[in-house]
Enzyme design. Structure first.
Site, PDB file in Angstrom:
ATOM      1  N   LYS A  36       4.905  15.491 -13.295  1.00 37.10           N
ATOM      2  CA  LYS A  36       5.404  15.606 -11.921  1.00 37.10           C
ATOM      3  C   LYS A  36       6.600  14.685 -11.714  1.00 37.10           C
ATOM      4  CE  LYS A  36       1.402  16.855  -9.185  1.00 37.10           C
ATOM      5  NZ  LYS A  36       0.301  16.286  -8.410  1.00 37.10           N
ATOM      6  N   THR A 121      -8.496  13.381   2.203  1.00 36.65           N
ATOM      7  CA  THR A 121      -9.721  13.725   2.939  1.00 36.65           C
ATOM      8  C   THR A 121     -10.916  13.112   2.211  1.00 36.65           C
ATOM      9  OG1 THR A 121      -8.699  15.770   3.668  1.00 36.65           O
ATOM     10  CG2 THR A 121     -11.102  15.670   3.783  1.00 36.65           C
ATOM     11  N   GLU A 148      -4.920  13.974   7.673  1.00 40.24           N
ATOM     12  CA  GLU A 148      -3.769  14.869   7.788  1.00 40.24           C
ATOM     13  C   GLU A 148      -4.262  16.284   8.066  1.00 40.24           C
ATOM     14  OE1 GLU A 148      -0.468  14.191   7.885  1.00 40.24           O
ATOM     15  OE2 GLU A 148      -0.602  16.291   8.450  1.00 40.24           O
ATOM     16  N   LYS A 201     -11.706  15.146  10.594  1.00 37.73           N
ATOM     17  CA  LYS A 201     -10.960  15.964   9.613  1.00 37.73           C
ATOM     18  C   LYS A 201     -11.862  17.047   9.009  1.00 37.73           C
ATOM     19  CE  LYS A 201      -8.439  17.457   6.329  1.00 37.73           C
ATOM     20  NZ  LYS A 201      -7.115  17.947   6.229  1.00 37.73           N
ATOM     21  N   GLY A 254      -9.464  30.743   1.145  1.00 39.14           N
ATOM     22  CA  GLY A 254      -9.361  30.108  -0.170  1.00 39.14           C
ATOM     23  C   GLY A 254      -8.648  28.788  -0.003  1.00 39.14           C
ATOM     24  N   CYS A 257      -8.725  23.268   0.197  1.00 38.58           N
ATOM     25  CA  CYS A 257      -9.319  22.419   1.243  1.00 38.58           C
ATOM     26  C   CYS A 257     -10.607  22.986   1.840  1.00 38.58           C
ATOM     27  CB  CYS A 257      -8.299  22.182   2.335  1.00 38.58           C
ATOM     28  SG  CYS A 257      -6.797  21.446   1.691  1.00 38.58           S
ATOM     29  N   ARG A 324      -5.244  27.651  -6.067  1.00 38.03           N
ATOM     30  CA  ARG A 324      -6.581  27.047  -6.042  1.00 38.03           C
ATOM     31  C   ARG A 324      -7.448  27.797  -5.025  1.00 38.03           C
ATOM     32  NH1 ARG A 324      -5.074  20.909  -5.123  1.00 38.03           N
ATOM     33  NH2 ARG A 324      -3.385  21.932  -4.002  1.00 38.03           N
TER      34      ARG A 324
HETATM   35  C1  UGA Z   1      -6.192  23.873   5.838  1.00 33.25           C
HETATM   36  C2  UGA Z   1      -6.166  23.483   7.325  1.00 33.25           C
HETATM   37  O1  UGA Z   1      -5.721  24.597   8.109  1.00 33.25           O
HETATM   38  C3  UGA Z   1      -5.225  22.287   7.559  1.00 33.25           C
HETATM   39  O2  UGA Z   1      -5.269  21.889   8.926  1.00 33.25           O
HETATM   40  C4  UGA Z   1      -5.684  21.135   6.662  1.00 33.25           C
HETATM   41  O3  UGA Z   1      -4.818  20.003   6.805  1.00 33.25           O
HETATM   42  C5  UGA Z   1      -5.681  21.595   5.215  1.00 33.25           C
HETATM   43  O4  UGA Z   1      -6.564  22.727   5.062  1.00 33.25           O
HETATM   44  C6  UGA Z   1      -6.168  20.443   4.362  1.00 33.25           C
HETATM   45  O5  UGA Z   1      -7.301  20.001   4.532  1.00 33.25           O
HETATM   46  O6  UGA Z   1      -5.359  19.889   3.584  1.00 33.25           O
HETATM   47  P1  UGA Z   1      -4.585  25.249   4.219  1.00 33.25           P
HETATM   48  O7  UGA Z   1      -5.726  25.203   3.256  1.00 33.25           O
HETATM   49  O8  UGA Z   1      -3.233  24.871   3.753  1.00 33.25           O
HETATM   50  O9  UGA Z   1      -4.894  24.304   5.483  1.00 33.25           O
HETATM   51  O10 UGA Z   1      -4.463  26.742   4.734  1.00 33.25           O
HETATM   52  P2  UGA Z   1      -4.925  27.568   6.034  1.00 33.25           P
HETATM   53  O11 UGA Z   1      -3.732  28.079   6.719  1.00 33.25           O
HETATM   54  O12 UGA Z   1      -5.875  26.808   6.830  1.00 33.25           O
HETATM   55  O13 UGA Z   1      -5.663  28.816   5.352  1.00 33.25           O
HETATM   56  C7  UGA Z   1      -6.842  28.650   4.601  1.00 33.25           C
HETATM   57  C8  UGA Z   1      -7.372  29.993   4.165  1.00 33.25           C
HETATM   58  O14 UGA Z   1      -7.884  30.720   5.270  1.00 33.25           O
HETATM   59  C9  UGA Z   1      -6.342  30.909   3.513  1.00 33.25           C
HETATM   60  O15 UGA Z   1      -6.910  31.494   2.358  1.00 33.25           O
HETATM   61  C10 UGA Z   1      -6.059  31.962   4.560  1.00 33.25           C
HETATM   62  O16 UGA Z   1      -5.677  33.198   4.006  1.00 33.25           O
HETATM   63  C11 UGA Z   1      -7.412  32.068   5.230  1.00 33.25           C
HETATM   64  N1  UGA Z   1      -7.345  32.565   6.628  1.00 33.25           N
HETATM   65  C12 UGA Z   1      -6.668  31.890   7.570  1.00 33.25           C
HETATM   66  C13 UGA Z   1      -8.032  33.729   6.962  1.00 33.25           C
HETATM   67  O17 UGA Z   1      -8.690  34.367   6.108  1.00 33.25           O
HETATM   68  N2  UGA Z   1      -8.010  34.165   8.258  1.00 33.25           N
HETATM   69  C14 UGA Z   1      -7.326  33.495   9.231  1.00 33.25           C
HETATM   70  O18 UGA Z   1      -7.348  33.946  10.408  1.00 33.25           O
HETATM   71  C15 UGA Z   1      -6.640  32.337   8.878  1.00 33.25           C
END
Ligand code: UGA
Length: 477
Positions: A36, A121, A148, A201, A254, A257, A324
């Site tokens: 990295k 986290t 975060e 969180k 997925g 997180c 992931r």
């Molecule tokens: C998530 C949280 O939304 C963030 O607030 C948090 O900071 C982050 O984890 C973390 O802990 O680092 P992230 O994993 O980047 O963020 O992505 P999201 O936008 O939350 O989506 C997660 C999953 O849910 C994706 O696979 C997405 O396709 C799915 N999703 C999302 C759905 O199936 N339906 C929805 O309505 C929204």
């Protein structure tokens, strides 16, 4: 403006370092992974995140941001942010060993009064435990929890325009000092104790995952009763107590997180004697989405010799190259194990996907992935997939099954083109010839009923029409 260090140049670390330097602070980002670090040295970001490269290089050039593999570079930093991974252990608990290693590595270089700010986290009680370490007490170092909430794909914007900044501290002075770092942002600051910050969180991620799993359950009910889950989500989301976000049904959540955090919260709860039936159901419901999708694809190619399934989208969501916890790869694996050949395309995630599931035939062009395929799974809603030449795809695919795993495509158009369009709980599921293969058990469509089409009650051509709901086996049951 403060001098600070960020340990870890992963998603959270890089975005934190770039955004805090954008706020005017002088930031040293410490990364011990040679690959990295050398990528960064060569001017390449190790991840795809919209807007991040511009921000990183702008602040590097301005002299506010630098990268190093040497903890000694922490030097005069008054704050050291820890943004290293906390992966899931076999038993579901979060592995905090990288966080603890980072703490031990930084202590010899930190001055008394330095504040460790934990962005990773971590299970509730971790910040308290670190604050209680003899080495930390001896070095007279403060520990603050500052979880975060950024999402991949919109991380820069989420960091710079947060809904709130949470500062979990045991002393008022430490809380005030960390709060000042965010002075350039317009955001409510919530100062609480460290444990509440940590639990908040996990609760936020688990609640978002719960909404999605809940809507996925509703999507199956919608299919069974011939309703439209998108319309249902729109209606309930208009309730100000509920809100519209995170109600999209599909393949499920997925990423790095939600899966790990739902399990880790359950694990913390179990360790404290608290049962978590809701969290367990949320997790299971999510797993079932993938199994249902794989089963449906397998059924659709069951009678075909040497079947080929094409998957569009491998990243766990659009605007990232992160695979992931990717539902697409989980399903690819299940198909592959059943002897189905899988071809796949993704605009950014091919290299990462290849490392995880090498058996898939990866294509750099979506049309090439679809050529001769018996069925298609749309797994990630990259905008470019919405504008493919579907008439041409209909000519080049061998089969006509499309499973829209994100309720994203224009089901009406696809049905008109002769595809069998399946979704998760949309009313416009079709057998591809415009006729329902079985009687609609619920009788005639209710008056004024229109198919899914983006929610304006008309087809893409503007006429209000009725498409028999739940035809062709009704979705993914
Ligand atoms: C998530 C949280 O939304 C963030 O607030 C948090 O900071 C982050 O984890 C973390 O802990 O680092 P992230 O994993 O980047 O963020 O992505 P999201 O936008 O939350 O989506 C997660 C999953 O849910 C994706 O696979 C997405 O396709 C799915 N999703 C999302 C759905 O199936 N339906 C929805 O309505 C929204």
């Amino acid at each position: 403006m403060a001098r600070l260090a960020v340990i870890g140049a992963g998603y959270v670390g890089l975005v934190t370092a770039a955004c805090l330097s954008e706020c005017g602070h002088r930031v040293t980002c410490i990364e011990v992974d040679e690959r990295k670090l050398s990528a960064l040295g060569a001017g390449e970001l190790p991840i795809h995140e919209p807007g991040l490269a511009e921000l990183v290089w702008k602040n590097v050039v301005a002299g506010r941001l630098q990268f190093s593999g040497d903890y000694a570079q922490i030097g005069e930093s008054a704050f050291v942010f820890i943004a290293v991974p906390t992966p899931c252990r076999e038993n579901g608990s979060a592995d905090t060993s990288y966080v603890l290693q980072a703490v031990e590595s930084l202590i010899p270089h930190a001055n008394p009064g330095t504040i460790i700010v934990i962005k990773s986290t971590v299970p509730v009680g971790t910040a308290d435990a670190i604050a209680g370490l003899q080495s930390v007490l001896n070095a007279r170092i403060e520990v603050v929890s500052n979880p975060e909430f950024m999402r991949q794909g919109t991380a820069v914007q989420d960091f710079l325009q947060p809904d709130r900044v949470v500062v979990g501290a045991s002393s008022l002075q430490a809380a005030v000092d960390v709060t000042r770092l965010y002075g350039a942002l317009e955001a409510p600051i919530v100062a609480v104790d460290r444990r509440s910050a940590e639990l908040a969180k996990y609760t936020a991620n688990a609640l978002l995952a719960t909404r999605i799993s809940f809507m996925n359950e509703i999507s199956h009910i919608a299919t069974a009763v011939h309703a439209d889950v998108d319309d249902v989500a729109r209606i309930v989301g208009m309730d100000r107590r509920i809100g519209p976000a995170f109600l999209r049904a599909g393949l499920g959540w997925g990423g790095s997180c939600f899966p790990k955090d739902v399990l880790a919260l359950s694990s913390v709860a179990a360790g404290n004697g608290c049962p978590t039936p809701i969290l367990e159901a949320v997790y299971e419901t999510n797993e079932h989405q993938r199994e249902r999708a794989a089963r449906l694809l397998l059924d659709s190619v069951g009678s075909v010799q040497d079947p080929v399934v094409a998957i569009l989208g491998l990243a766990f969501k659009p605007n990232t190259d992160d695979v992931r916890g990717s539902p697409a790869l989980g399903i690819a694996q299940l198909l592959f194990e059943e002897g189905v050949a899988v071809r796949a395309h993704d605009p950014f995630a091919l290299a990462n996907a290849r490392q995880v599931v090498p058996e898939v035939d990866y294509r750099s062009d979506p049309y090439s992935a679809l050529d001769g395929a018996d069925a298609l799974l749309l797994a990630t809603e990259w905008p470019e997939y919405g504008t493919l030449d579907w008439a041409m795809v209909r000519e080049t695919m061998r089969g006509k099954t499309i499973l829209d795993g994100r309720n994203f495509l224009d089901g009406v158009l696809l049905a008109e083109l002769g595809f069998r369009y399946w979704s998760f709980g949309r009313a416009t599921q079709s057998n591809g010839n415009g006729a329902a293969p079985h009687d609609d058990k619920l009788g005639s469509p209710p008056p004024g009923r229109t198919p899914q089409n983006g929610g304006n009650g008309t087809t893409p051509h503007g006429e209000a029409t009725w498409t028999p709901p739940g035809v062709w086996g009704a979705g993914v049951e």
